[in-house]
Every structure is written in C-alpha cells, then in structure tokens.
Design a protein around this motif. Structure first.
Motif, short mmCIF file in Angstrom:
data_model
loop_
_atom_site.label_atom_id
_atom_site.label_comp_id
_atom_site.label_asym_id
_atom_site.label_seq_id
_atom_site.Cartn_x
_atom_site.Cartn_y
_atom_site.Cartn_z
N LYS A 67 32.07 32.33 53.82
CA LYS A 67 33.34 33.07 53.81
C LYS A 67 33.31 34.27 52.87
O LYS A 67 34.23 35.11 52.90
N ILE A 68 32.28 34.32 52.04
CA ILE A 68 32.19 35.39 51.05
C ILE A 68 31.40 36.55 51.64
O ILE A 68 30.24 36.38 52.04
N PRO A 69 31.98 37.73 51.73
CA PRO A 69 31.27 38.87 52.31
C PRO A 69 30.08 39.29 51.47
O PRO A 69 30.10 39.19 50.24
N ALA A 70 29.05 39.76 52.14
CA ALA A 70 27.85 40.21 51.43
C ALA A 70 28.11 41.55 50.75
O ALA A 70 28.92 42.36 51.20
N ASN A 71 27.43 41.75 49.64
CA ASN A 71 27.46 43.03 48.93
C ASN A 71 28.87 43.46 48.53
O ASN A 71 29.21 44.64 48.60
N GLN A 72 29.70 42.50 48.14
CA GLN A 72 31.05 42.83 47.68
C GLN A 72 31.35 42.06 46.39
O GLN A 72 30.94 40.91 46.22
N GLU A 73 32.05 42.69 45.49
CA GLU A 73 32.39 42.05 44.23
C GLU A 73 33.33 40.88 44.48
O GLU A 73 34.29 40.98 45.24
N VAL A 74 33.03 39.76 43.80
CA VAL A 74 33.81 38.53 43.97
C VAL A 74 34.46 38.17 42.64
O VAL A 74 33.81 38.16 41.60
N LEU A 75 35.76 37.89 42.71
CA LEU A 75 36.50 37.43 41.53
C LEU A 75 37.05 36.04 41.81
O LEU A 75 37.76 35.83 42.80
N VAL A 76 36.73 35.08 40.93
CA VAL A 76 37.24 33.72 41.07
C VAL A 76 38.44 33.57 40.14
O VAL A 76 38.40 33.97 38.98
N VAL A 77 39.51 32.97 40.68
CA VAL A 77 40.79 32.93 39.98
C VAL A 77 41.32 31.51 39.97
O VAL A 77 41.25 30.80 40.98
N CYS A 78 41.86 31.09 38.81
CA CYS A 78 42.58 29.81 38.72
C CYS A 78 43.79 30.02 37.82
O CYS A 78 44.12 31.15 37.46
N ALA A 79 44.46 28.94 37.46
CA ALA A 79 45.69 29.07 36.69
C ALA A 79 45.44 29.55 35.27
O ALA A 79 46.12 30.45 34.78
N LYS A 80 44.43 28.95 34.59
CA LYS A 80 44.24 29.25 33.18
C LYS A 80 42.89 29.87 32.86
O LYS A 80 42.78 30.62 31.91
N VAL A 99 29.62 38.26 40.65
CA VAL A 99 30.71 37.30 40.51
C VAL A 99 31.29 37.39 39.11
O VAL A 99 30.55 37.52 38.12
N SER A 100 32.60 37.33 39.01
CA SER A 100 33.27 37.23 37.72
C SER A 100 34.46 36.29 37.86
O SER A 100 34.85 35.91 38.96
N TYR A 101 35.03 35.90 36.73
CA TYR A 101 36.22 35.06 36.73
C TYR A 101 37.33 35.83 36.02
O TYR A 101 37.07 36.73 35.21
N LEU A 102 38.57 35.50 36.32
CA LEU A 102 39.70 36.18 35.70
C LEU A 102 39.97 35.57 34.33
O LEU A 102 40.34 34.39 34.21
N VAL A 103 39.78 36.36 33.29
CA VAL A 103 39.98 35.90 31.92
C VAL A 103 41.46 35.53 31.72
O VAL A 103 42.35 36.32 31.99
N GLY A 104 41.69 34.30 31.27
CA GLY A 104 43.06 33.85 31.06
C GLY A 104 43.78 33.41 32.31
O GLY A 104 44.94 32.99 32.24
N GLY A 105 43.10 33.51 33.46
CA GLY A 105 43.68 33.04 34.71
C GLY A 105 44.95 33.78 35.10
O GLY A 105 45.24 34.88 34.63
N MET A 106 45.72 33.14 35.98
CA MET A 106 46.94 33.76 36.49
C MET A 106 47.99 33.93 35.40
O MET A 106 48.91 34.75 35.54
N LYS A 107 47.87 33.18 34.32
CA LYS A 107 48.80 33.38 33.20
C LYS A 107 48.62 34.77 32.60
O LYS A 107 49.60 35.47 32.31
N SER A 108 47.37 35.19 32.42
CA SER A 108 47.14 36.53 31.88
C SER A 108 47.53 37.59 32.90
O SER A 108 48.05 38.66 32.54
N TRP A 109 47.32 37.30 34.18
CA TRP A 109 47.70 38.25 35.23
C TRP A 109 49.22 38.46 35.24
O TRP A 109 49.71 39.56 35.44
N SER A 110 49.95 37.40 34.98
CA SER A 110 51.41 37.49 34.96
C SER A 110 51.92 38.36 33.83
O SER A 110 52.99 38.96 33.94
#
Length: 383
Positions: A67-80, A99-110
């Motif tokens: 499901k992950i497209p080739a040659n595209q940046e991927v960000l993994v996201v969770c709550a925290k 691949v990267s993860y969202l620092v602080g999760g959706m709380k930081s995004w909020s």
C-alpha cells in the motif's frame, strides 16, 4: 549504533506544516485506532493517508508494504509517538528508507501554530494570522509602533509572547470575539502575564468569574501611536455575545460567525432555536452593510482546501456573498433548518472547555491537551 537508529528520524509538527503549506507530496501511515482516525486526521492538498491500527502491525508490516507507494516520503503517525517509532523501524527493516515518525504524535500536531503575514496596515504596522493547522483554529496579531493586540488567543501563549518580542512589540490587548467552546482561550492568561487588557463580549460573560474589559460597539481599542483602530461590531449568532472586529478599515475578523466555506453554528450553548434569528440577521443584514472589499479573517477553517497561498485563510467579503453557501439561503425557513438540523458532532469536551473559559474549572496542562484533541467543528458543515 544500529543502521535502524541511524536511519530513523523524526519529523516535527513545524516541518510537517511547511511540507503541507508548500504542497509537497507526502504519504501518511496513521496507526491510531480507526475511530480516532475517522474523527480527525492529517490532511493536505498533496497528502495521501491510510489508516492501519497499530495492533494489526505488532507481528510485522508485511500487510501494508504493497500500500506504500514507491519513491515517496512516508510519515508514520500515532497519538503520542511511541507506536509510530516502532512501526517506522519495521518499515526501515523492509528497506523503505524515506521513513520518519511524527515527533510528539497527534498531540504535537494539535498544538503547532504557524505565523503567516496577512498584510500591512495603512499607517504602519502589520497583521499576522497564526494557523493552528492540526485543529483548524486561527488567531491574529496586530502590530503597530511597538504595540500588539492578539485576537482569539490560543492556549499556547508562549508562541505569541515570543513573536511579539521578536517584532519588538509590547502586548497591550488580548481580545476574544466570543466565549469559545472548541478550544481553551489563552487570552486571559496572556493578559495577566503581560499586563495587557483582556477584552470579552459582556453578553457572553454572564457566568465568568474574573474581571475583563467590555468588548462592545462603543469600545475604543487602539494599537500603536498611529492609532490603528479596532472597531467592534456586535454580531450575535454563534453565541449571543459574538463580536466581530474591523481592523484598519481593511480586515474583518469574523470570529466564528463567518468562515471561508461555511457559516457558524448556533448550538454550542444549547440555544440553537433562540440564536438562529440572530445568526441570520448578522449575516444577511449587519454584514451586508459593510464594504464588499473587506478581507474576511475567520477564527477557524474546516479543511486544508481553505488554506491559500502560504497558508493564509482569507477571502473578500463580496466574494463570500457570491460563493459561500451559507450566505445564499434566501428562504428563512430553509436557513433555520440548515443551521439547526444535521449538524456535525459537537466539539470534543465542549462543555468542559466552556467552563474552563469561564474560569469555573482549572484543568491541568495535560487535561487541557486532552480536552482539545480533535477538530474544531464550529461550522454548520465542512464543504
């Protein structure tokens, strides 16, 4: 140090915001529960998002590789943060390197605020919009001759303090256009810390337990020696006290009465039937008397499609009377039905948020974060 540790990196909410505002392609793998994802997610014009709950990936990520497209940046996201780091590490093991993860999760995004310059004022100074991109809230700062006024201040007051300091401005006023129900206001706390005046519409303040300045039509709020006038306009409907502001005869700060793609809802104090007439009168009569050339700056936006160049959320009033569906319901019965029936769910914890903004309860910082999680839902629809 393993290869995984070297390659795994975090993306901050600020970095993510710049990618979205810059229309950069991004693939988001959101590993929160399906109900949380459906309630609120990361959106953008070039953002593709899928949801695969974390518990489905505990034994491996093989099920999502196709499901992950080739040659595209991927960000993994969770709550925290923790779950997204775990999944991102597994993806790296499968040789998906961008691949990267969202620092602080959706709380930081909020909580991230992005300052965007809207324009200059006629006699000197500028007006800035602070885009809370993860929640759709908008605050404003008017700066003129070393003084600043902040309108609809959000809870993250250090952002406003630092921005004013960087622009050599002293905060003189904080103003709430109404008693907010979707987020906790930082206006009173910022005023207390800086010695500024805190303004609130008195008709929204029957139950508040603190002192404030009356935001009424005869109020005279000046910012800077050049007398940049902020003219209050009583505009009830979203709340009974809702008050819009005209800044420098150029900008209409409409609070939660009028948005770029919709109009405000009248039901967040349980008085929709009482306030629907006020809402219609404000939008179809009081605002009609204003100049079509005023630039409307709302307190919220619904979707990323409302973000314009550089992240600005702004529209000419005359254009909204032509294009905004909420301003084109001529039949009063149909209007009443549109703004009282089939509304989106009410904001999360809106009753507790109202109580906090009245000063009746004092939740901890972490409790305030939890209360605000999710979208704002201040409009009658999100189209």
């Amino acid at each position: 140090m393993s290869a995984n540790q070297v390659l795994l990196r975090g993306m901050t909410a600020a970095e993510l915001t710049k990618k979205i505002l810059g229309n950069e392609p991004l693939f988001v793998l959101d590993v929160r529960n399906e109900s949380d994802f459906n309630d609120w997610k990361i959106e953008g014009n070039q953002v593709q998002t899928i949801n695969v709950p974390y518990f489905e990936l505990l034994e491996g990520v093989d099920s999502v590789l196709d499901k992950i497209p080739a040659n595209q940046e991927v960000l993994v996201v969770c709550a925290k943060e923790g779950s997204s780091k775990f999944v991102a590490e597994q993806l790296i093991e499968q040789e998906i390197s961008t691949v990267s993860y969202l620092v602080g999760g959706m709380k930081s995004w909020s909580e991230h605020l992005e300052p965007v310059k809207i324009g200059d004022l006629k006699d000197g100074g500028s007006i800035y919009q602070f885009v809370r991109i993860g929640k759709g809230c908008l605050s404003y700062m008017v700066i003129s001759n070393g003084e600043a006024a902040i309108i609809d201040t959000l809870r993250m007051i250090d952002v406003f303090e630092n921005f004013a300091k960087d622009n050599n401005a002293i905060i003189k006023h904080t103003i709430d256009t109404h008693l907010h129900a979707d987020h906790i206001s930082g206006g009173r706390r910022l005023a207390e810390l800086t010695g500024a005046s805190y303004w609130l519409p008195p008709k929204d303040a029957d139950e508040v337990v603190f002192d404030y300045q009356n935001l009424e039509e005869n109020a005279d709020i000046m910012v800077g020696k050049t007398k940049i006038n902020i003219q209050p306009i009583y505009s009830p409907g979203h709340t009974i006290g809702s008050t819009s502001l005209i800044v420098d005869n150029q900008y209409l700060l409409s609070g939660d009465i009028l948005f770029v793609k919709s109009i405000g809802r009248p039901d967040l104090a349980g008085k929709a039937e009482d306030w629907v007439g006020d809402l219609r009168n404000t939008l179809y009569n009081r605002y009609k008397q204003l100049s079509d050339d005023l630039l409307v700056l709302p307190a919220h936006f619904g979707k990323s499609t409302e973000l314009g160049e550089g992240g600005k959320v702004v529209a000419r009033l005359g254009d909204l009377y032509r294009d905004n569906p909420g301003l084109n319901i001529q039949d009063e019965t149909q209007f009443r039905k549109a703004v009282t029936e089939n509304l989106p769910p009410q904001p999360n914890a809106y009753k507790e948020i109202r109580q906090t903004n009245m000063g009746k309860i004092t939740p901890s910082d972490e409790e305030q974060r939890e209360m605000e999680i999710g979208p704002n839902r201040c409009a009658i629809h999100d189209n």
